[in-house]
Each structure stands twice: as C-alpha cells, then as structure tokens.
Design a protein around this motif. Structure first.
Motif, PDB file in Angstrom:
ATOM      1  N   TRP A 123      71.399  45.566  18.467  1.00 53.36           N
ATOM      2  CA  TRP A 123      72.721  45.995  18.017  1.00 53.36           C
ATOM      3  C   TRP A 123      72.936  45.646  16.553  1.00 53.36           C
ATOM      4  O   TRP A 123      73.560  46.414  15.811  1.00 53.36           O
ATOM      5  N   GLU A 124      72.424  44.486  16.129  1.00 52.52           N
ATOM      6  CA  GLU A 124      72.537  44.137  14.709  1.00 52.52           C
ATOM      7  C   GLU A 124      71.818  45.174  13.854  1.00 52.52           C
ATOM      8  O   GLU A 124      72.308  45.579  12.794  1.00 52.52           O
TER       9      GLU A 124
ATOM     10  N   LYS B  20      76.161  53.459  19.482  1.00 50.82           N
ATOM     11  CA  LYS B  20      75.433  53.575  20.745  1.00 50.82           C
ATOM     12  C   LYS B  20      74.342  54.636  20.636  1.00 50.82           C
ATOM     13  O   LYS B  20      73.236  54.469  21.181  1.00 50.82           O
ATOM     14  N   TYR B  21      74.625  55.709  19.937  1.00 56.02           N
ATOM     15  CA  TYR B  21      73.623  56.758  19.726  1.00 56.02           C
ATOM     16  C   TYR B  21      72.396  56.190  19.010  1.00 56.02           C
ATOM     17  O   TYR B  21      71.249  56.447  19.411  1.00 56.02           O
ATOM     18  N   LEU B  22      72.627  55.421  17.978  1.00 57.50           N
ATOM     19  CA  LEU B  22      71.511  54.811  17.240  1.00 57.50           C
ATOM     20  C   LEU B  22      70.708  53.881  18.146  1.00 57.50           C
ATOM     21  O   LEU B  22      69.474  53.883  18.132  1.00 57.50           O
ATOM     22  N   LYS B  23      71.412  53.079  18.934  1.00 55.73           N
ATOM     23  CA  LYS B  23      70.740  52.116  19.816  1.00 55.73           C
ATOM     24  C   LYS B  23      69.875  52.830  20.852  1.00 55.73           C
ATOM     25  O   LYS B  23      68.781  52.361  21.193  1.00 55.73           O
ATOM     26  N   LYS B  24      70.349  53.961  21.344  1.00 55.61           N
ATOM     27  CA  LYS B  24      69.636  54.665  22.409  1.00 55.61           C
ATOM     28  C   LYS B  24      68.509  55.560  21.893  1.00 55.61           C
ATOM     29  O   LYS B  24      67.611  55.914  22.663  1.00 55.61           O
ATOM     30  N   THR B  25      68.555  55.939  20.630  1.00 55.73           N
ATOM     31  CA  THR B  25      67.600  56.949  20.162  1.00 55.73           C
ATOM     32  C   THR B  25      66.555  56.434  19.174  1.00 55.73           C
ATOM     33  O   THR B  25      65.610  57.167  18.869  1.00 55.73           O
ATOM     34  N   ILE B  26      66.708  55.213  18.685  1.00 58.80           N
ATOM     35  CA  ILE B  26      65.745  54.701  17.705  1.00 58.80           C
ATOM     36  C   ILE B  26      64.914  53.582  18.335  1.00 58.80           C
ATOM     37  O   ILE B  26      65.456  52.653  18.944  1.00 58.80           O
ATOM     38  N   THR B  27      63.634  53.678  18.180  1.00 61.66           N
ATOM     39  CA  THR B  27      62.731  52.597  18.583  1.00 61.66           C
ATOM     40  C   THR B  27      61.927  52.150  17.373  1.00 61.66           C
ATOM     41  O   THR B  27      61.683  52.929  16.441  1.00 61.66           O
TER      42      THR B  27
END
Length: 267
Positions: free
Chosen positions: A198-199, A174-181
């Motif tokens: 998510w993938e 979840k951290y990766l999903k929220k912090t990486i664009t």
C-alpha cells in the motif's frame, strides 16, 4: 520537521491548540500564535485567511486545519474501497500540501466547480481536486472495477468535491494495488512477482513514479515504475518528484507519519 504538524516545542497542532487554549503565551509554543476566529474568512476553518500572517509555520497549520473536518470522510472512502485509511490520508495530505493550481484550491475550498473548470479547462490529463487526480486514471479504475465508462467532465465534477475526490483516490489506489506486481528475490534464490504494498501504491499514484500513459503511444505503462522498484534509476520526466514522494510515503517519511498522527487525533 519529522511531521507536517510539528512546530514549536510540542508534538502536534492538536497539542498546540490545547496548550494555547490554556495559556496563549506558553513558552512551548515558541512564539507561535494560533489564529483568532476572525482571521478566517466567514469564520470558517476551511477558508483562506483575511489577515496575512507571516509565520512560516502557519502554512502547516492552515492545511492541517482544513483537513481536520474531512477525517471521517477519508476513513469512509477508504473503508468503501478496502484501502487502509492511512494510505489514503497520506495521499490526500501529500497532495494538499502542494496543490498545483489556484483553480483547484478555489474549487475545493468554495465549491466553485464552474469557475475551476473554466480556469483549468476540461482535460483528461489535468489533475483536479484535493486528491490531484487525473480523469484518465479514474476512467481506467472505473472500467476495471465497475465495467463502466464515464465522461471526462462528469469525472471532473466529482473530483472537484472533497467526497468525490476521496472516493476516486481510494478507488485508484486499490486499482494500483491489484494491477501492479514487482519482481522480488526469493529466499532460496530466483525471483517471483508480488503485488506492490500500500505504501508503494501511494507512490505509484503519481505519474512521476512511472505509472502513466505514454505520451508517444497513448498506451498504459508501468515499466518505468517496476524497473525502478527492481533497483534501476527512475526514468521519468519528473523523476526528482518521484523520489521525493517515495521518501515521504515510506515508513518514517513525513507523509507516512503525518497520516497516522492525523487519523489518531481525528479519525
């Protein structure tokens, strides 16, 4: 194999178990023999085999059987953090398919946390547990979501339990999903930044994909990953593993498909 559980002429280990129960000599099993109860140490599925069995398909079977008992806990951890269960299951399946050390296997199979810590040492950048997650990544996610600090050894103790490993893995996804664009091309031309899928988070989970601390500066960086997603070559020390992971986690990849089959049968 299009799925990690595919063997013989049947679609999954679950189908093989059903067929073997009805007829151990079913030709669709292609000679594959399911282990007897006494082939397991302490008659428990989540233990190593006493009797060596050489059929290479058994490697898939043993790992599959070990994870069967944890489907509910994987789903619970995913729900707790708002992560698709398929994404978390894909990570756990991928990591468990190739555990990096004997020490990790000892800890997760038998709960020998002290022995595992002695074997692996206490290190913020060593991967621990079923989720093969490094403590420094957990520390970043804990600080982001809970505004709290936790010592490396305390994190390792939790990572060396299956439930703790699933919980921290879900939190880090979840951290990766929220912090990486990543940069996307708009239909009308030009570019815009969008959150990763998510993938993609299951790929970025591994430092091999370019989301990690710099060895030279100690600073957190996602540049190698975002450059890769923008169409440039992946430039990491283990770029080949990054590409293998990407192929496994995308729609149609073996880990992607395995996670869905796993949750369909047992979730």
């Amino acid at each position: 194999m299009s799925s990690w559980v595919r063997a013989g002429g049947l679609a999954s280990i679950k189908a093989m178990e059903r067929a073997a129960a009805a007829n151990p000599n079913d030709p669709r099993l292609a000679g594959f023999k399911l282990p007897r109860a006494d082939d397991y140490l302490l008659n428990t599925r989540a233990r190593a085999y006493v009797t060596p069995i050489t059929d290479p398909r058994l490697a898939y079977f043993k790992k599959y059987q070990f994870l069967v008992d944890y489907a509910g806990k994987i789903k619970a951890a995913a729900k707790r953090w708002g992560v698709p269960a398929e994404a978390l299951a894909a990570v756990i399946i991928y990591e468990y398919a190739d555990l990096e050390t004997v020490g990790t296997r000892v800890a997760t199979d038998h709960g020998l946390t002290k022995a595992a810590k002695k074997f692996l040492g206490i290190d913020r950048k060593t991967s621990y547990g079923l989720a093969q997650l490094e403590p420094y990544k957990v520390q970043r996610a804990l600080k982001y979501f809970k505004k709290k600090e936790l010592g490396v050894e305390a994190i390792i103790d939790k990572l060396l339990t299956p439930e703790g490993s699933f919980d921290y893995a879900a939190m880090y996804l979840k951290y990766l999903k929220k912090t990486i664009t990543v940069r996307k091309t708009s239909d009308g031309g030009g570019y815009y930044n969008a959150p990763i899928s998510w993938e993609d988070a299951t790929v970025a989970y591994c430092g091999c994909a370019g989301v990690t601390e710099s060895k030279s500066t100690g600073k957190w960086s996602t540049k190698a990953y975002t450059d890769w997603m923008a169409g440039n070559p992946l430039r990491t020390q283990d770029n080949e593993e990054g590409v293998r992971r990407y192929n496994a986690m995308q729609n149609g990849g073996w880990a992607y498909e395995a996670s869905r089959e796993y949750l369909k049968e047992y979730g």
